[in-house]
Scaffold this motif. Sequence first.
Motif, PDB file in Angstrom:
ATOM      1  N   ALA A  76       0.823  -1.211   0.000  1.00  0.00           N
ATOM      2  CA  ALA A  76       0.000   0.000   0.000  1.00  0.00           C
ATOM      3  C   ALA A  76       0.861   1.266   0.000  1.00  0.00           C
ATOM      4  O   ALA A  76       0.411   2.320  -0.433  1.00  0.00           O
ATOM      5  CB  ALA A  76      -0.940   0.007   1.195  1.00  0.00           C
ATOM      6  N   THR A  77       2.102   1.159   0.441  1.00  0.00           N
ATOM      7  CA  THR A  77       2.984   2.325   0.497  1.00  0.00           C
ATOM      8  C   THR A  77       3.790   2.522  -0.788  1.00  0.00           C
ATOM      9  O   THR A  77       4.469   3.537  -0.933  1.00  0.00           O
ATOM     10  CB  THR A  77       3.959   2.195   1.684  1.00  0.00           C
ATOM     11  OG1 THR A  77       4.686   0.966   1.552  1.00  0.00           O
ATOM     12  CG2 THR A  77       3.214   2.199   3.004  1.00  0.00           C
ATOM     13  N   ASP A  78       3.738   1.575  -1.730  1.00  0.00           N
ATOM     14  CA  ASP A  78       4.470   1.686  -2.994  1.00  0.00           C
ATOM     15  C   ASP A  78       3.802   2.705  -3.914  1.00  0.00           C
ATOM     16  O   ASP A  78       2.577   2.783  -3.970  1.00  0.00           O
ATOM     17  CB  ASP A  78       4.520   0.337  -3.723  1.00  0.00           C
ATOM     18  CG  ASP A  78       5.358  -0.695  -3.003  1.00  0.00           C
ATOM     19  OD1 ASP A  78       6.158  -0.316  -2.119  1.00  0.00           O
ATOM     20  OD2 ASP A  78       5.212  -1.889  -3.322  1.00  0.00           O
ATOM     21  N   ALA A  79       4.591   3.463  -4.654  1.00  0.00           N
ATOM     22  CA  ALA A  79       4.044   4.417  -5.614  1.00  0.00           C
ATOM     23  C   ALA A  79       3.452   3.690  -6.821  1.00  0.00           C
ATOM     24  O   ALA A  79       2.460   4.134  -7.394  1.00  0.00           O
ATOM     25  CB  ALA A  79       5.122   5.397  -6.065  1.00  0.00           C
ATOM     26  N   TYR A  80       4.055   2.590  -7.216  1.00  0.00           N
ATOM     27  CA  TYR A  80       3.583   1.763  -8.325  1.00  0.00           C
ATOM     28  C   TYR A  80       3.668   0.308  -7.904  1.00  0.00           C
ATOM     29  O   TYR A  80       4.476  -0.050  -7.059  1.00  0.00           O
ATOM     30  CB  TYR A  80       4.439   1.968  -9.576  1.00  0.00           C
ATOM     31  CG  TYR A  80       4.215   3.289 -10.260  1.00  0.00           C
ATOM     32  CD1 TYR A  80       3.321   3.393 -11.324  1.00  0.00           C
ATOM     33  CD2 TYR A  80       4.878   4.427  -9.855  1.00  0.00           C
ATOM     34  CE1 TYR A  80       3.098   4.610 -11.955  1.00  0.00           C
ATOM     35  CE2 TYR A  80       4.666   5.647 -10.471  1.00  0.00           C
ATOM     36  CZ  TYR A  80       3.780   5.731 -11.518  1.00  0.00           C
ATOM     37  OH  TYR A  80       3.551   6.924 -12.137  1.00  0.00           O
ATOM     38  N   GLY A  81       2.847  -0.516  -8.511  1.00  0.00           N
ATOM     39  CA  GLY A  81       2.893  -1.939  -8.213  1.00  0.00           C
ATOM     40  C   GLY A  81       2.228  -2.729  -9.316  1.00  0.00           C
ATOM     41  O   GLY A  81       1.560  -2.169 -10.189  1.00  0.00           O
ATOM     42  N   GLY A  82       2.393  -4.016  -9.264  1.00  0.00           N
ATOM     43  CA  GLY A  82       1.782  -4.889 -10.256  1.00  0.00           C
ATOM     44  C   GLY A  82       0.275  -4.986 -10.062  1.00  0.00           C
ATOM     45  O   GLY A  82      -0.262  -4.665  -9.011  1.00  0.00           O
ATOM     46  N   CYS A  83      -0.384  -5.433 -11.101  1.00  0.00           N
ATOM     47  CA  CYS A  83      -1.830  -5.662 -11.061  1.00  0.00           C
ATOM     48  C   CYS A  83      -2.108  -6.936 -11.851  1.00  0.00           C
ATOM     49  O   CYS A  83      -1.547  -7.124 -12.931  1.00  0.00           O
ATOM     50  CB  CYS A  83      -2.585  -4.486 -11.669  1.00  0.00           C
ATOM     51  SG  CYS A  83      -4.374  -4.752 -11.729  1.00  0.00           S
ATOM     52  N   THR A  84      -2.970  -7.769 -11.332  1.00  0.00           N
ATOM     53  CA  THR A  84      -3.259  -9.028 -12.008  1.00  0.00           C
ATOM     54  C   THR A  84      -3.906  -8.806 -13.372  1.00  0.00           C
ATOM     55  O   THR A  84      -3.844  -9.683 -14.226  1.00  0.00           O
ATOM     56  CB  THR A  84      -4.159  -9.925 -11.149  1.00  0.00           C
ATOM     57  OG1 THR A  84      -5.366  -9.224 -10.852  1.00  0.00           O
ATOM     58  CG2 THR A  84      -3.470 -10.320  -9.860  1.00  0.00           C
ATOM     59  N   LEU A  85      -4.484  -7.659 -13.601  1.00  0.00           N
ATOM     60  CA  LEU A  85      -5.118  -7.380 -14.894  1.00  0.00           C
ATOM     61  C   LEU A  85      -4.135  -7.046 -16.005  1.00  0.00           C
ATOM     62  O   LEU A  85      -4.418  -7.288 -17.173  1.00  0.00           O
ATOM     63  CB  LEU A  85      -6.090  -6.194 -14.772  1.00  0.00           C
ATOM     64  CG  LEU A  85      -7.304  -6.369 -13.892  1.00  0.00           C
ATOM     65  CD1 LEU A  85      -8.090  -5.070 -13.841  1.00  0.00           C
ATOM     66  CD2 LEU A  85      -8.173  -7.492 -14.404  1.00  0.00           C
ATOM     67  N   PHE A  86      -3.005  -6.469 -15.647  1.00  0.00           N
ATOM     68  CA  PHE A  86      -2.122  -5.895 -16.657  1.00  0.00           C
ATOM     69  C   PHE A  86      -0.775  -6.588 -16.803  1.00  0.00           C
ATOM     70  O   PHE A  86       0.160  -6.024 -17.368  1.00  0.00           O
ATOM     71  CB  PHE A  86      -1.923  -4.408 -16.379  1.00  0.00           C
ATOM     72  CG  PHE A  86      -3.217  -3.643 -16.345  1.00  0.00           C
ATOM     73  CD1 PHE A  86      -3.967  -3.474 -17.494  1.00  0.00           C
ATOM     74  CD2 PHE A  86      -3.704  -3.127 -15.161  1.00  0.00           C
ATOM     75  CE1 PHE A  86      -5.169  -2.786 -17.466  1.00  0.00           C
ATOM     76  CE2 PHE A  86      -4.896  -2.437 -15.119  1.00  0.00           C
ATOM     77  CZ  PHE A  86      -5.637  -2.269 -16.273  1.00  0.00           C
ATOM     78  N   ALA A  93      -0.309   3.519  -7.592  1.00  0.00           N
ATOM     79  CA  ALA A  93      -1.030   3.195  -6.359  1.00  0.00           C
ATOM     80  C   ALA A  93      -2.211   4.136  -6.157  1.00  0.00           C
ATOM     81  O   ALA A  93      -3.244   3.743  -5.628  1.00  0.00           O
ATOM     82  CB  ALA A  93      -0.087   3.263  -5.168  1.00  0.00           C
ATOM     83  N   ARG A  94      -2.080   5.375  -6.612  1.00  0.00           N
ATOM     84  CA  ARG A  94      -3.157   6.347  -6.453  1.00  0.00           C
ATOM     85  C   ARG A  94      -4.168   6.275  -7.606  1.00  0.00           C
ATOM     86  O   ARG A  94      -5.096   7.056  -7.682  1.00  0.00           O
ATOM     87  CB  ARG A  94      -2.582   7.747  -6.326  1.00  0.00           C
ATOM     88  CG  ARG A  94      -1.924   8.268  -7.583  1.00  0.00           C
ATOM     89  CD  ARG A  94      -1.350   9.663  -7.395  1.00  0.00           C
ATOM     90  NE  ARG A  94      -0.959  10.238  -8.650  1.00  0.00           N
ATOM     91  CZ  ARG A  94       0.156   9.987  -9.299  1.00  0.00           C
ATOM     92  NH1 ARG A  94       1.015   9.130  -8.785  1.00  0.00           N
ATOM     93  NH2 ARG A  94       0.424  10.559 -10.444  1.00  0.00           N
ATOM     94  N   GLY A  95      -3.974   5.295  -8.506  1.00  0.00           N
ATOM     95  CA  GLY A  95      -4.848   5.133  -9.673  1.00  0.00           C
ATOM     96  C   GLY A  95      -6.143   4.405  -9.341  1.00  0.00           C
ATOM     97  O   GLY A  95      -6.420   4.054  -8.190  1.00  0.00           O
ATOM     98  N   TRP A  96      -6.937   4.168 -10.372  1.00  0.00           N
ATOM     99  CA  TRP A  96      -8.216   3.473 -10.224  1.00  0.00           C
ATOM    100  C   TRP A  96      -8.632   2.929 -11.583  1.00  0.00           C
ATOM    101  O   TRP A  96      -8.309   3.497 -12.630  1.00  0.00           O
ATOM    102  CB  TRP A  96      -9.291   4.438  -9.732  1.00  0.00           C
ATOM    103  CG  TRP A  96     -10.626   3.787  -9.493  1.00  0.00           C
ATOM    104  CD1 TRP A  96     -11.038   3.179  -8.348  1.00  0.00           C
ATOM    105  CD2 TRP A  96     -11.717   3.662 -10.404  1.00  0.00           C
ATOM    106  NE1 TRP A  96     -12.312   2.691  -8.494  1.00  0.00           N
ATOM    107  CE2 TRP A  96     -12.762   2.974  -9.758  1.00  0.00           C
ATOM    108  CE3 TRP A  96     -11.924   4.056 -11.725  1.00  0.00           C
ATOM    109  CZ2 TRP A  96     -13.973   2.671 -10.368  1.00  0.00           C
ATOM    110  CZ3 TRP A  96     -13.134   3.763 -12.330  1.00  0.00           C
ATOM    111  CH2 TRP A  96     -14.148   3.071 -11.652  1.00  0.00           C
ATOM    112  N   CYS A  97      -9.376   1.813 -11.573  1.00  0.00           N
ATOM    113  CA  CYS A  97     -10.020   1.318 -12.794  1.00  0.00           C
ATOM    114  C   CYS A  97     -11.360   0.691 -12.427  1.00  0.00           C
ATOM    115  O   CYS A  97     -11.643   0.449 -11.249  1.00  0.00           O
ATOM    116  CB  CYS A  97      -9.117   0.347 -13.567  1.00  0.00           C
ATOM    117  SG  CYS A  97      -9.148  -1.347 -12.975  1.00  0.00           S
TER     118      CYS A  97
END
Length: 103
Positions: A76-86, A93-97
């Motif tokens: 939760a503290t990472d600026a970016y991280g993996g996503c199972t969708l992509f 981290a501050r994004g949304w879909c």
Amino acid sequence: MKTSRRHFLMLSVGVSSSLMLSRVAFADTANALSEADPKAQAVGYKEDASKVDKAKFPGYAAGQTCANCSLFQGKATDAYGGCTLFGDKQVAARGWCNSYSNM
């Protein structure tokens, strides 16, 4: 100058960890998912959740971000991280879909 095995190993570990840390920091932004990516557009991905069109995505609620989504593979503290969708792309981290899930 004679270098001991212990000194050599300590130096090797230090250099290796420094390289790994710099690689992780570089990976955060080097492989970031773009909002223009077709997969990102298909799910309405925004790098900043505050810019989500609430009329277009009525399922969005304040406070929902990639960082607190169950699909997010970083901390939760990472600026970016993996996503199972992509796959190998990193999401903000501050994004949304539209596939947001907190289960």
